[in-house]
Design an enzyme around this catalytic site. Structure first.
Site, mmCIF file in Angstrom:
data_model
loop_
_atom_site.group_PDB
_atom_site.id
_atom_site.type_symbol
_atom_site.label_atom_id
_atom_site.label_comp_id
_atom_site.label_asym_id
_atom_site.label_seq_id
_atom_site.Cartn_x
_atom_site.Cartn_y
_atom_site.Cartn_z
ATOM 1 N N MET A 192 0.848 -1.199 0.000
ATOM 2 C CA MET A 192 0.000 0.000 0.000
ATOM 3 C C MET A 192 0.882 1.247 0.000
ATOM 4 O O MET A 192 0.421 2.338 0.326
ATOM 5 C CB MET A 192 -0.930 -0.001 1.215
ATOM 6 C CG MET A 192 -1.914 -1.183 1.172
ATOM 7 S SD MET A 192 -3.451 -0.891 2.040
ATOM 8 C CE MET A 192 -2.869 -0.627 3.687
ATOM 9 N N GLY A 193 2.159 1.068 -0.369
ATOM 10 C CA GLY A 193 3.059 2.217 -0.465
ATOM 11 C C GLY A 193 3.594 2.649 0.890
ATOM 12 O O GLY A 193 3.553 1.894 1.858
ATOM 13 N N ASN A 194 4.134 3.887 0.938
ATOM 14 C CA ASN A 194 4.819 4.404 2.125
ATOM 15 C C ASN A 194 5.877 3.375 2.566
ATOM 16 O O ASN A 194 5.890 2.893 3.696
ATOM 17 C CB ASN A 194 3.825 4.708 3.256
ATOM 18 C CG ASN A 194 4.491 5.488 4.372
ATOM 19 O OD1 ASN A 194 4.481 5.092 5.529
ATOM 20 N ND2 ASN A 194 5.120 6.598 4.034
ATOM 21 N N GLY B 2 11.083 -2.854 5.714
ATOM 22 C CA GLY B 2 10.352 -4.129 5.665
ATOM 23 C C GLY B 2 9.910 -4.450 4.243
ATOM 24 O O GLY B 2 10.092 -5.573 3.758
ATOM 25 N N HIS B 3 9.354 -3.443 3.558
ATOM 26 C CA HIS B 3 8.942 -3.658 2.157
ATOM 27 C C HIS B 3 10.163 -3.926 1.279
ATOM 28 O O HIS B 3 10.129 -4.779 0.393
ATOM 29 C CB HIS B 3 8.238 -2.413 1.600
ATOM 30 C CG HIS B 3 6.969 -2.050 2.296
ATOM 31 N ND1 HIS B 3 6.854 -0.962 3.121
ATOM 32 C CD2 HIS B 3 5.736 -2.626 2.266
ATOM 33 C CE1 HIS B 3 5.614 -0.876 3.569
ATOM 34 N NE2 HIS B 3 4.920 -1.866 3.078
ATOM 35 N N GLN C 175 -10.268 -2.684 2.381
ATOM 36 C CA GLN C 175 -9.778 -3.327 3.599
ATOM 37 C C GLN C 175 -9.770 -2.386 4.808
ATOM 38 O O GLN C 175 -9.289 -2.762 5.871
ATOM 39 C CB GLN C 175 -8.393 -3.951 3.373
ATOM 40 C CG GLN C 175 -7.248 -2.974 3.196
ATOM 41 C CD GLN C 175 -5.961 -3.688 2.784
ATOM 42 O OE1 GLN C 175 -5.824 -4.157 1.651
ATOM 43 N NE2 GLN C 175 -5.009 -3.783 3.702
ATOM 44 N N ASP D 238 2.410 -9.314 9.393
ATOM 45 C CA ASP D 238 0.965 -9.492 9.206
ATOM 46 C C ASP D 238 0.690 -10.990 9.099
ATOM 47 O O ASP D 238 0.350 -11.501 8.019
ATOM 48 C CB ASP D 238 0.510 -8.732 7.957
ATOM 49 C CG ASP D 238 0.740 -7.240 8.095
ATOM 50 O OD1 ASP D 238 -0.005 -6.604 8.843
ATOM 51 O OD2 ASP D 238 1.688 -6.719 7.477
HETATM 52 O O1 PAF Z 1 -0.013 -5.713 3.667
HETATM 53 C C1 PAF Z 1 -0.433 -4.808 2.923
HETATM 54 O O2 PAF Z 1 0.222 -3.805 2.698
HETATM 55 C C2 PAF Z 1 -1.810 -4.942 2.303
HETATM 56 O O3 PAF Z 1 -2.694 -5.565 3.159
HETATM 57 C C3 PAF Z 1 -1.782 -5.654 0.940
HETATM 58 C C4 PAF Z 1 -1.323 -7.089 1.054
HETATM 59 C C5 PAF Z 1 -0.883 -4.895 -0.014
HETATM 60 C C6 PAF Z 1 -3.191 -5.666 0.330
HETATM 61 O O4 PAF Z 1 -3.687 -4.384 0.151
#
Ligand code: PAF
Length: 280
Positions: free
Chosen positions: A30-32, A36-37, A61, A152
């Site tokens: 979801m950006g930002n 971790g990403h 969501q 998550d």
């Molecule tokens: O973990 C997230 O950032 C979101 O839940 C995902 C998996 C990108 C779905 O919108």
């Protein structure tokens, strides 16, 4: 790195790669973006010659009163970080592209059992929103594998179950949580913490680790451990939602004595909602 926003342009690009026999690794976000990403992206790079990342803040969501409008959007910085980490394609669809018939009228994917309880209890509809957007992204990107952070943990279990139940040939890779030096799990929502709350925040991980240590040490009463952890979080200044010891694969509640477990917790600290988990 190419940035694409439309379904047709994305399809054309991934179809070319698939025809050339190139495997595609996918990191939905979801950006930002934080470390971790970027760790997910680096792992993806090792696993496939083509890496696709999506940035899409998914309205489906977020529940009423949640942080959809204030969720940090930092596309320029995200693009630069992804480019520097060797991503081939950044997909940035609009809400209309993802939900052409409207968010309210979209077909929704429900994943029973693993979506229930834990965060599912405190965020009704959240995991249906996650499963729906990930299902649509998988159909558009057609990846061979996809990577998700273990922070998550329940989300990862929901996606694994969905992919298994629907028989999609997509490998789901969980990647270890990246932490700040004091143990706080990296999260876009950490920036909602005040300086004072930021000092308190690592206590969530510490309390969950203490529960995991007690389980490992053969403590005989899991319900008592969960209660004590909730009390410890209140004493530290949190407003805890849950601390639960669950089966590590199915996420079903476990009786004392089960060792293949994960300790999961969620707690509010000011306006921030923090989640974390520790495998036993
Ligand atoms: O973990 C997230 O950032 C979101 O839940 C995902 C998996 C990108 C779905 O919108």
């Amino acid at each position: 790195m190419e940035t694409l926003g439309s379904v047709d342009s994305l399809r054309a690009r991934v179809t070319g790669w698939r025809r050339a026999g190139e495997r595609i690794a996918f990191v939905p976000t979801m950006g930002n973006l934080h470390e971790g990403h970027l760790q997910l992206v680096r792992e993806a790079r090792k696993l496939a010659p083509r890496v696709v990342v999506s940035v899409f803040v998914n309205p489906l969501q977020f529940g009423p009163g949640e942080d959809l409008d204030s969720y940090p959007r930092t596309l320029d910085a995200d693009r630069a970080a992804l480019e520097a980490n060797g991503v081939d394609l950044l997909f940035t669809p609009s809400v209309e592209t993802m939900y052409p018939r409207g968010v309210e009228r979209s077909t929704v994917v429900e994943v029973p059992e693993v979506s229930e309880g834990l965060c599912g209890e405190f965020r009704p509809g959240h995991f249906a929103g996650v499963a729906t957007v990930v299902a649509r992204l998988f159909n558009l990107v057609q990846p061979d594998l996809a990577l998700f952070g273990e922070k998550d943990y329940q989300q990862l279990a929901v996606i694994r179950r969905m992919v298994g139940d629907l028989g999609w040939p997509i490998g789901i890779h969980g990647v270890a949580t990246v932490r700040e030096p004091d143990g706080l799990a990296m999260s876009s929502r950490n920036q909602y913490l005040t300086a004072e709350e930021r000092c308190v925040a690592p206590a969530l991980y510490r309390v969950l680790r203490e529960v995991a240590d007690a389980v490992r040490g053969g403590h005989g009463d899991y319900r008592a451990l969960e209660r004590q952890a909730m009390e410890a979080l209140v004493a530290a200044g949190f407003n805890p939602e849950y601390v639960e010891i669950r089966h590590a694969d199915s996420l079903r509640p476990v009786e004392s004595g089960e060792r293949n477990c994960v300790v999961l917790g969620a707690a509010r600290l000011g306006v921030a909602r923090l989640i974390d988990n520790v495998r036993v």
